[in-house]
Design an enzyme around this catalytic site. Structure first.
Site, short mmCIF file in Angstrom:
data_model
loop_
_atom_site.label_atom_id
_atom_site.label_comp_id
_atom_site.label_asym_id
_atom_site.label_seq_id
_atom_site.Cartn_x
_atom_site.Cartn_y
_atom_site.Cartn_z
N ASP A 325 0.86 -1.18 0.00
CA ASP A 325 0.00 0.00 0.00
C ASP A 325 0.89 1.23 0.00
OD1 ASP A 325 -2.46 -1.12 0.19
OD2 ASP A 325 -2.50 -1.14 2.38
N ASP A 610 -4.83 -3.13 4.80
CA ASP A 610 -5.30 -2.63 6.10
C ASP A 610 -6.82 -2.66 6.21
OD1 ASP A 610 -5.68 -0.66 4.22
OD2 ASP A 610 -4.41 0.84 5.17
N ASP A 614 -9.62 -6.04 2.44
CA ASP A 614 -8.32 -6.55 2.00
C ASP A 614 -8.09 -8.00 2.43
OD1 ASP A 614 -7.57 -4.26 0.76
OD2 ASP A 614 -6.52 -3.41 2.48
#
Ligand code: ATP
Length: 874
Positions: A325, A610, A614
């Protein structure tokens, strides 16, 4: 008596707490004492005595004890006692190792214990779930773990994954209305249950049961029985160990037969054969892996990576692609509002003029359409939203006051698929829906624009201007949120369909600079042959700007938007991923496709995540990595590793640790197998050459105790080095016991056997079989201790500083050296250990021959390295 789900929420509170008020601090303490900690009772733990007795369960050890007792009763009492003592010391050592490994795994579990948000004394606080008690009021957001059973008091589109209890994998919609009649667990829509997860929306519940009294507690007896799974390496070694044991047993059987046929004493021959089997079978293989892995995970935890699944430590060494990310992992996540865009102009965040109705409306919207809180300086929530309320504070608009003045009476929670969130308020007597989210998503939904001159239909020119401004912010690496509103009829229940025909208010741009260590970590990642990839929900231009700064991307053509993948088949995607380093505006489904595409190309993929959505991508990845600070509990539950500092650099450090742990395990195994092979070869040679047996049973057990376990564990704890990051990722299907590895073990075992038999011959030439055996025993013992230094590294490193950097190995060596010297030199011990006391010259000969293994094996390693280099250049 009515069940809680049949009663209104307030009545449940009255029944349990005696009032509708939240608990006072004193009552909380009382309840915690009365109901105990909110934990499931651990499955029955093995006591230390159990573990100790378990060490004797080994079939061979039992035979050895029986054989020693029989021989003790018949003749050799001294030897039998020594054998029993040695076996007991071995069992004590084994117990200590097991207990230590278990302790370190336990403390790891504690580190990844979930947390809960509860209302205590009117404040929202985050506490360990174990401290939640009956009567507490718990707040739930999407992605939160439900810490206890309870009755819902408030619900905003709350959905809960109750698959842990009911097997139903679809999220169950929750409400607060009482349910009539007796219904099964899955239909109690106003209750939430411990062990489940909130997957969407928000809610508040009143705790009715904790710990073993919860529904999951009642079935916990079943859960406790699930035993820890072995890692692939442990399984692999166990299988290898079994095959090897059969071979060794067959060899010992044949040896026994030969000795009896040659007229030896059957009892002695049997004892010897069993002792040889015990010494040669590397029963410690799998337990060494456990010990080294558990110590490795401790080190990783200290360095901010908590391992949730032991397999991950091995897997880390093979990772060849890391998908990360952006927000918070590669960037600092310490967001701060930089600029506003309102009334068609860009202004600095701190220059907002509250007298201006549009500017003031934008600031208010950013506080109201927001779930974060910062009361008493405790920031809870998404850093993007915290940045917004922190700005409000600077203008005296505190989130709690603003929210009290304009209460929220409806909402569409944020979700990273939709990239929007909306809330419903009454502002200056006008029922208003406030919307915030990604600008490109909002642009398609806006029909009007608010300016200094009032509200107008949005023209193409307006759209173009907003787009350009958004582009400009993004190029500077800023994170941009758009804001809009819409008047809605009173009493309208907010729905996703309402998020259309909106009126544009403005945009807010925030800085989120890259972490200082990200660029260096990306470099190291490439050096280690790992491909770094950024996957973000953010705007492509923002993502590209940040990726460039940290070196993930060189050319803009390496960036794409998630939507570009939608038209690609899986086959096309496999070719596509190779050229892409930055994916922007992705949805969680895109993440799964990217992981799969890389996996199908034969890669081991690590993926960070997170959000609540996900979890599937984290499970699909070989190493799912969740964020410890900002990550949802759902993502943590799905991950095999949790970063306590949310930092990309920590993943790279974890890879380094994983590679080091694997290397150390490999070195321990090399040490164990080559030493054992040396002993077998020596015995085999003596037998074929019709020489007397070179070792007494007690020698073999002494060697097993002293030179097997201790140096092997010490090698497993070898200090980690950086040079493992110079290598390419280890192919995942590569077994630790490759042909080449076994060849090296064979050659090193041969060296040890040759020096041992040389010592035997020197002793034998002087005419005494006892002296020959004593010298062989001393040499084998010492040679194995010396060989520990050879096994530190694959490359020759003799006499460099690195050779002496492992204190455990030095300790094991020193202890071994003292003990073997004492056995060989103290006359009082000669009877017990079946040796002849050596002269100084004989001792030095033993030392010399043993130490010879160091330069010889280092030389062989050097030659081996040269050969490998040649093969690579070919
Ligand atoms: P990353 O995937 O790297 O963590 P991200 O935080 O931008 O990046 P998401 O959380 O999926 O990813 O957010 C996607 C987009 O949704 C953001 O770029 C932003 O425009 C918008 N967004 C993020 N947080 C919120 C929020 N709390 N409310 C409304 N919109 C948001």
């Amino acid at each position: 008596m009515s069940e809680y789900y049949q009663l209104p929420g307030k009545e449940v509170m009255r029944k349990v707490n005696g009032s509708e008020e939240p608990l006072t601090a004193g009552q909380i303490r009382e309840h915690q004492e009365k109901y105990g900690r909110n934990e499931l009772a651990e499955g029955k733990k093995e006591t230390i005595l159990h573990i100790f007795l378990g060490q004797y369960k080994d079939f061979l050890v039992m035979i050895l004890i029986a054989a020693a007792i029989v021989s003790g009763l018949l003749s050799d009492v001294e030897s039998a006692v020594v054998i029993l003592v040695v076996i007991t010391v071995n069992a004590v050592l084994g117990t200590l190792q097991t207990v230590k490994a278990e302790q370190s795994l336990d403390s790891l579990k504690k580190l990844s214990a979930p947390e809960a948000k509860v209302l205590r004394e009117g404040n929202l606080v985050q506490i360990p779930s174990a401290e939640v008690t009956v009567g507490d009021i718990v707040l739930l957001d999407a992605g939160d773990y439900i810490p206890a059973d309870g009755r819902l008091l408030e619900c905003a589109s709350l959905k809960v994954d109750e698959s842990a209890l009911t097997g139903e994998s679809l999220g169950v919609e929750k409400g607060t209305e009482p349910v009539t009649g007796e219904v099964p667990l899955g239909d109690r829509t106003n209750m939430v249950y411990s062990g489940c997860f909130a997957t969407y929306g928000r809610g508040t519940f009143f705790v009715t049961a904790v710990g073993m009294e919860t529904e999951v507690g009642k079935i916990a007896g079943l859960l406790n029985k699930t035993s820890e799974k072995q890692t692939p390496l442990q399984r692999n070694l166990d299988q290898f160990g079994k095959k090897l044991s059969i071979l060794i047993l067959a060899f010992c059987g044949i040896l026994f037969g030969i000795q009896v046929i040659r007229g030896g004493d059957a009892g002695d021959a049997f004892l010897f054969a069993v002792a040889l089997a015990v010494a040669a079978i590397p029963e410690a293989l799998s337990s060494i892996v456990t010990i080294v892995l558990s110590f490795g995970t401790q080190k990783m935890a200290r360095e901010h990576a908590i391992i949730r699944k032991l397999q991950a430590v091995e897997g880390l060494g093979s990772v060849s692609v890391i998908c990360s990310d952006k927000t918070g992992t590669l960037t600092q996540n310490r967001m701060k509002v930089e600029d506003y865009y309102v009334n068609g102009i860009r202004i600095r965040g701190e220059e907002i003029n509250l007298e201006d109705p549009q500017e003031s409306m934008l600031l208010l919207s950013s506080i109201l359409c927001n779930d974060a809180s910062n009361a008493d300086g405790t920031e809870i929530g998404d850093p993007t939203e915290i940045a917004l309320i922190n700005l409000g504070d600077r203008f005296g608009l505190h989130a709690s006051d603003v929210r009290e003045k304009y209460p929220r009476f409806g909402e569409n929670p944020f979700d990273s698929d939709r990239k929007l969130m909306s809330t419903q308020h009454v502002m200056e007597d006008r029922p208003t829906m406030l919307v915030k989210g990604a600008v490109d998503v909002l642009l398609d939904r806006m029909t009007y624009i608010q300016t200094k001159d009032g509200v107008h239909p949005m023209t193409d020119g307006d759209r173009e201007k907003i787009k350009n401004q958004n582009q400009e912010f993004s190029k500077e690496g800023l994170r941009v949120l758009g804001f809009a509103y819409k008047e809605i009829p009173p009493d309208h229940e907010l729905m996703l369909e309402d998020e259309h025909h909106l009126t544009f208010i403005g945009m807010i741009a925030m800085v989120d600079p890259p972490r200082e260590e990200s660029a260096e970590a990306v470099k190291e990642c490439r050096r280690a042959g790992i491909r770094p990839i950024m996957i973000t929900g953010d705007h492509k231009v923002t993502a590209t700007a940040i990726a460039k700064r940290i070196g993930i991307l060189k050319d803009e053509s390496e960036a794409c938007e998630g939507a570009e993948m939608d038209s690609l088949s899986d086959q096309e995607l496999r070719d596509f991923v190779e050229d892409i380093s930055v994916y922007a505006r992705v949805t969680p489904e895109h993440k799964i496709r990217i992981v799969r595409a890389w996996q199908e190309k034969g890669n081991i993929v690590s993926m960070t995540g997170d959000g609540v959505n996900d979890a599937p991508a984290l499970k699909q990845a070989d190493i799912g990595v969740a964020m410890g600070i900002t990550g949802s509990e759902v993502s943590k539950d799905a991950a095999s590793m949790v970063l306590t500092d949310d930092n990309f650099a920590t993943i790279i450090k974890a890879v380094e640790n994983g590679r080091n742990v694997y290397r150390n395990i490999k070195n321990s195994i090399r040490f164990l197998l080559s030493g054992n092979f040396g002993a077998i070869l020596a015995v085999l040679y003596a037998s074929v050459a019709a020489l007397p047996v070179p070792f007494a049973p007690v020698h073999l057990l002494f060697i097993n105790l002293l030179t097997d376990s201790l140096p092997a564990i010490a090698l497993g704890l070898e200090p980690h080095t950086k040079d493992v990051m110079e290598e390419k990722p280890r192919p995942v299907d590569e077994s630790i016991l490759t042909k080449e590895f076994l060849q090296k073990i064979g050659i090193e075992g041969l060296c040890i056997a040759v020096t041992t038999m040389a010592a035997f011959y020197i002793g034998y030439r002087s005419g005494s079989a006892l002296l020959a055996s004593s010298m062989a025993f001393g040499t084998l013992c010492m040679a194995r201790l010396v060989h520990g230094f050879n096994c530190k590294d694959d490359k020759p490193a003799a006499f460099s500083k690195k050779m002496w950097n492992n204190v455990y190995l030095l300790g094991a060596f020193a202890l071994g050296l003292c003990l073997i010297t004492a056995v060989l030199m103290i006359p009082a011990l000669k009877g017990v250990f079946k040796v002849q006391t050596l002269t100084w010259t004989q001792l030095l000969t033993v030392y010399g021959l043993a130490v010879l293994n160091l330069p010889v094996i280092q030389l062989i390693k050097w030659a081996w390295g040269k050969k490998e280099e040649k093969e690579v250049t070919k």
